[in-house]
Motif scaffolding. Structure first.
Motif, PDB file in Angstrom:
ATOM      1  N   GLU A  64      -6.158  -8.648   0.458  1.00  0.00           N
ATOM      2  CA  GLU A  64      -6.416  -7.252   0.830  1.00  0.00           C
ATOM      3  C   GLU A  64      -6.064  -6.287  -0.293  1.00  0.00           C
ATOM      4  O   GLU A  64      -6.711  -5.256  -0.473  1.00  0.00           O
ATOM      5  CB  GLU A  64      -5.609  -6.872   2.085  1.00  0.00           C
ATOM      6  CG  GLU A  64      -6.255  -7.281   3.384  1.00  0.00           C
ATOM      7  CD  GLU A  64      -5.647  -6.548   4.586  1.00  0.00           C
ATOM      8  OE1 GLU A  64      -5.532  -5.307   4.528  1.00  0.00           O
ATOM      9  OE2 GLU A  64      -5.301  -7.232   5.561  1.00  0.00           O
ATOM     10  N   ARG A  65      -5.013  -6.599  -1.050  1.00  0.00           N
ATOM     11  CA  ARG A  65      -4.493  -5.635  -2.029  1.00  0.00           C
ATOM     12  C   ARG A  65      -5.004  -5.844  -3.448  1.00  0.00           C
ATOM     13  O   ARG A  65      -4.864  -4.947  -4.284  1.00  0.00           O
ATOM     14  CB  ARG A  65      -2.959  -5.698  -2.040  1.00  0.00           C
ATOM     15  CG  ARG A  65      -2.312  -5.373  -0.723  1.00  0.00           C
ATOM     16  CD  ARG A  65      -2.809  -4.046  -0.151  1.00  0.00           C
ATOM     17  NE  ARG A  65      -2.419  -2.913  -0.967  1.00  0.00           N
ATOM     18  CZ  ARG A  65      -2.970  -1.706  -0.888  1.00  0.00           C
ATOM     19  NH1 ARG A  65      -3.951  -1.483  -0.043  1.00  0.00           N
ATOM     20  NH2 ARG A  65      -2.549  -0.730  -1.658  1.00  0.00           N
TER      21      ARG A  65
ATOM     22  N   CYS B 190      -5.384   2.019   5.259  1.00  0.00           N
ATOM     23  CA  CYS B 190      -4.769   0.686   5.197  1.00  0.00           C
ATOM     24  C   CYS B 190      -4.620   0.057   6.579  1.00  0.00           C
ATOM     25  O   CYS B 190      -4.244  -1.116   6.694  1.00  0.00           O
ATOM     26  CB  CYS B 190      -3.416   0.760   4.518  1.00  0.00           C
ATOM     27  SG  CYS B 190      -2.183   1.763   5.412  1.00  0.00           S
TER      28      CYS B 190
ATOM     29  N   TYR C  94      -2.434 -10.901   2.599  1.00  0.00           N
ATOM     30  CA  TYR C  94      -1.981  -9.631   2.001  1.00  0.00           C
ATOM     31  C   TYR C  94      -2.512  -9.499   0.572  1.00  0.00           C
ATOM     32  O   TYR C  94      -3.043  -8.448   0.195  1.00  0.00           O
ATOM     33  CB  TYR C  94      -0.449  -9.581   2.016  1.00  0.00           C
ATOM     34  CG  TYR C  94       0.148  -8.676   0.971  1.00  0.00           C
ATOM     35  CD1 TYR C  94       0.137  -7.295   1.127  1.00  0.00           C
ATOM     36  CD2 TYR C  94       0.719  -9.210  -0.193  1.00  0.00           C
ATOM     37  CE1 TYR C  94       0.682  -6.464   0.147  1.00  0.00           C
ATOM     38  CE2 TYR C  94       1.266  -8.397  -1.162  1.00  0.00           C
ATOM     39  CZ  TYR C  94       1.240  -7.018  -0.993  1.00  0.00           C
ATOM     40  OH  TYR C  94       1.774  -6.201  -1.963  1.00  0.00           O
TER      41      TYR C  94
ATOM     42  N   VAL D 288       0.427  -3.029   4.964  1.00  0.00           N
ATOM     43  CA  VAL D 288      -0.399  -4.244   4.967  1.00  0.00           C
ATOM     44  C   VAL D 288       0.481  -5.489   4.927  1.00  0.00           C
ATOM     45  O   VAL D 288       0.245  -6.462   5.657  1.00  0.00           O
ATOM     46  CB  VAL D 288      -1.384  -4.243   3.778  1.00  0.00           C
ATOM     47  CG1 VAL D 288      -2.173  -5.558   3.722  1.00  0.00           C
ATOM     48  CG2 VAL D 288      -2.344  -3.061   3.872  1.00  0.00           C
TER      49      VAL D 288
ATOM     50  N   GLU E  63       0.814   1.998   1.191  1.00  0.00           N
ATOM     51  CA  GLU E  63      -0.226   1.113   1.732  1.00  0.00           C
ATOM     52  C   GLU E  63       0.241  -0.344   1.699  1.00  0.00           C
ATOM     53  O   GLU E  63       0.100  -1.070   2.688  1.00  0.00           O
ATOM     54  CB  GLU E  63      -1.506   1.207   0.889  1.00  0.00           C
ATOM     55  CG  GLU E  63      -2.261   2.507   0.955  1.00  0.00           C
ATOM     56  CD  GLU E  63      -3.490   2.479   0.057  1.00  0.00           C
ATOM     57  OE1 GLU E  63      -4.056   3.547  -0.156  1.00  0.00           O
ATOM     58  OE2 GLU E  63      -3.874   1.400  -0.444  1.00  0.00           O
TER      59      GLU E  63
ATOM     60  N   ARG F 217       2.275  -6.099   8.251  1.00  0.00           N
ATOM     61  CA  ARG F 217       1.315  -6.571   9.255  1.00  0.00           C
ATOM     62  C   ARG F 217       0.975  -8.050   9.040  1.00  0.00           C
ATOM     63  O   ARG F 217       1.019  -8.855   9.977  1.00  0.00           O
ATOM     64  CB  ARG F 217       0.043  -5.718   9.179  1.00  0.00           C
ATOM     65  CG  ARG F 217      -1.025  -6.104  10.204  1.00  0.00           C
ATOM     66  CD  ARG F 217      -2.179  -5.133  10.161  1.00  0.00           C
ATOM     67  NE  ARG F 217      -2.910  -5.148   8.916  1.00  0.00           N
ATOM     68  CZ  ARG F 217      -3.179  -4.053   8.176  1.00  0.00           C
ATOM     69  NH1 ARG F 217      -2.749  -2.862   8.567  1.00  0.00           N
ATOM     70  NH2 ARG F 217      -3.858  -4.154   7.057  1.00  0.00           N
ATOM     71  N   CYS F 218       0.652  -8.412   7.814  1.00  0.00           N
ATOM     72  CA  CYS F 218       0.256  -9.798   7.519  1.00  0.00           C
ATOM     73  C   CYS F 218       1.422 -10.771   7.721  1.00  0.00           C
ATOM     74  O   CYS F 218       1.227 -11.882   8.223  1.00  0.00           O
ATOM     75  CB  CYS F 218      -0.257  -9.902   6.078  1.00  0.00           C
ATOM     76  SG  CYS F 218      -1.830  -9.059   5.792  1.00  0.00           S
TER      77      CYS F 218
END
Length: 411
Positions: free
Chosen positions: A356-357, A406, A353, A319, A315, A322-323
């Motif tokens: 999100e995590r 994710c 990121y 992510v 995951e 992408r970020c």
């Protein structure tokens, strides 16, 4: 020695590092992955790959190829090694809020090789141990043990529980839980006949699990609490003693399951202490700082009790890629301020990121620790609560934490 310029340096060619690099590659961005070992690290043999991990693997384009080599598991059965009786049974065929559940046991070597083989030649640099990190304006200077110096716009630490990058960000070394895990893998060279169930066994402070990877290969684990640090160290380098310890503690278990341990070659057995990061460190600590961040075990080392360590690393990779791509693919507004603007975009991307995590990591670490506490309960009262009252709830937690998406590489 003059510094070699690199746009993105990823430290560690484990699951998180290779997934991040592949995600960036799919988005047209090159990275350099530094691996301290001379080859891919395959310690641990295999890991449970839950629904959330398959969504991440599909995002980087590897899901279908890995599915061909790993059979789908239909459910989970828990049995007491004290009474020999089944305490709970759960199907993996239930639907979650993000769709159907999918659970398989994936061989670590096969996953890492699949990730590495999709990367351009020269992406991974082996025998490259990072010894120091310095700041230099909008760049980070990375010093390697062989004297090489790299100058990079982005530094990503995917270098495991003893992460140099996590230490640079201010994280402490992960805490020892007091428990250890012995893991093994056996290839019967023929059909093993164990079906497609994840079998778990609970006893007096011990827990074991057996998962078929495919028709011939079975992965197993055994978690236990050594009486002393010296006992753990004595066994750690002696596969024969590990094997005998597991066999001596299996309790009331079928001969068929016992044979899995007996048939495991000594070079197919390993042991390691279980470590985790205190969740409050992630609440207040720097997952990212400027153009530096961490992912995988460098970010969220956790106990294996819900099987989410490797899944969460996958995951992270999706992510993070992408970020970071969102930040790097934007065009600067002016040449004079291009360097500063790019640094700010990278910083914002890594902050996104981290946001999100952070809570996802806290949730997984906390859940894994608490599930492990109950599953390895040794006292009569806690054992009774585990086997009679909490068995179904604890089993259900595995699916609930896996019911997560994710997202894709592109929003």
């Amino acid at each position: 020695m003059a510094a070699v310029q690199e746009d993105i340096v990823i430290v560690g060619a484990g699951i998180a590092g290779l997934t991040t690099s592949l995600g960036l590659h799919r988005l047209g961005i090159r990275s350099l992955v530094l691996e301290s070992s001379s080859s891919l690290r395959i310690t641990g043999f295999a890991f449970t790959t839950w629904t959330n991990a398959w969504r991440a693997l599909d995002a980087v384009g590897l899901g279908d190829s890995l599915r061909q080599h790993h059979q789908r598991l239909c459910g989970n059965v828990a049995i007491s090694t004290i009474s020999g009786l089944q305490t709970t049974k759960m199907s993996f065929e239930a639907k979650g809020k993000h769709g159907d559940h999918e659970v398989r046991c994936v061989q670590r070597r096969m996953l890492l090789e699949a990730l590495a083989n999709e990367l351009p030649s020269g992406t991974i640099r082996f025998s490259s141990k990072v010894v120091n990190v310095e700041e230099s304006g909008f760049y980070k200077i990375v010093h390697l043990a062989d004297g090489t110096i790299l100058r990079t716009k982005v530094l990503i630490g995917c270098d495991g529980v003893n992460s140099v990058v996590a230490k640079w960000l201010g994280f402490k070394n992960p805490a020892f839980t007091g428990r250890c895990a012995i893991r093994g893998c056996v290839d019967f060279k023929r059909s093993h006949g164990f079906g497609t169930k994840f079998m778990q066994f609970f006893g007096k402070g011990d827990r074991s699990g057996f998962l078929p990877c495919n028709d011939t290969t079975v992965y197993w684990f055994f978690t236990w609490t050594p009486s002393s640090f010296s006992q753990e160290k004595e066994i750690e380098d002696n596969p024969s003693e590990m094997k005998q310890l597991v066999l001596s503690k299996l309790g009331k278990i079928s001969d068929e399951v016992r044979a899995i341990i007996e048939n495991t070659d000594l070079d197919g057995i390993t042991s390691s202490p279980l470590r985790y990061r205190h969740p409050w460190e992630l609440l207040w600590g720097n997952i990212s700082k400027g153009n530096v961040c961490v992912a995988g075990d460098a970010l969220h080392p956790m106990t294996p009790d819900i099987g989410q360590g490797g899944c969460a690393a996958l995951e992270d990779g999706v992510v993070l890629a992408r970020c970071l791509a969102e930040a790097l693919l934007k065009q600067p507004s002016g040449l004079e301020k291009a360097e500063k603007e790019e640094y700010k975009r990278i910083e914002m991307g890594l902050n996104k990121y981290a946001k999100e995590r952070r809570w996802r990591s806290v949730e997984l670490i906390t859940t894994a620790y608490m599930v492990g506490f109950f599953q390895q309960a040794d006292g009569k009262l806690l054992s009774l609560l585990r086997d009679k009252l909490f068995a179904g709830y604890l089993a259900g937690v595995l699916l609930r934490r896996a019911d997560f998406d994710c997202g894709k590489l592109n929003n």
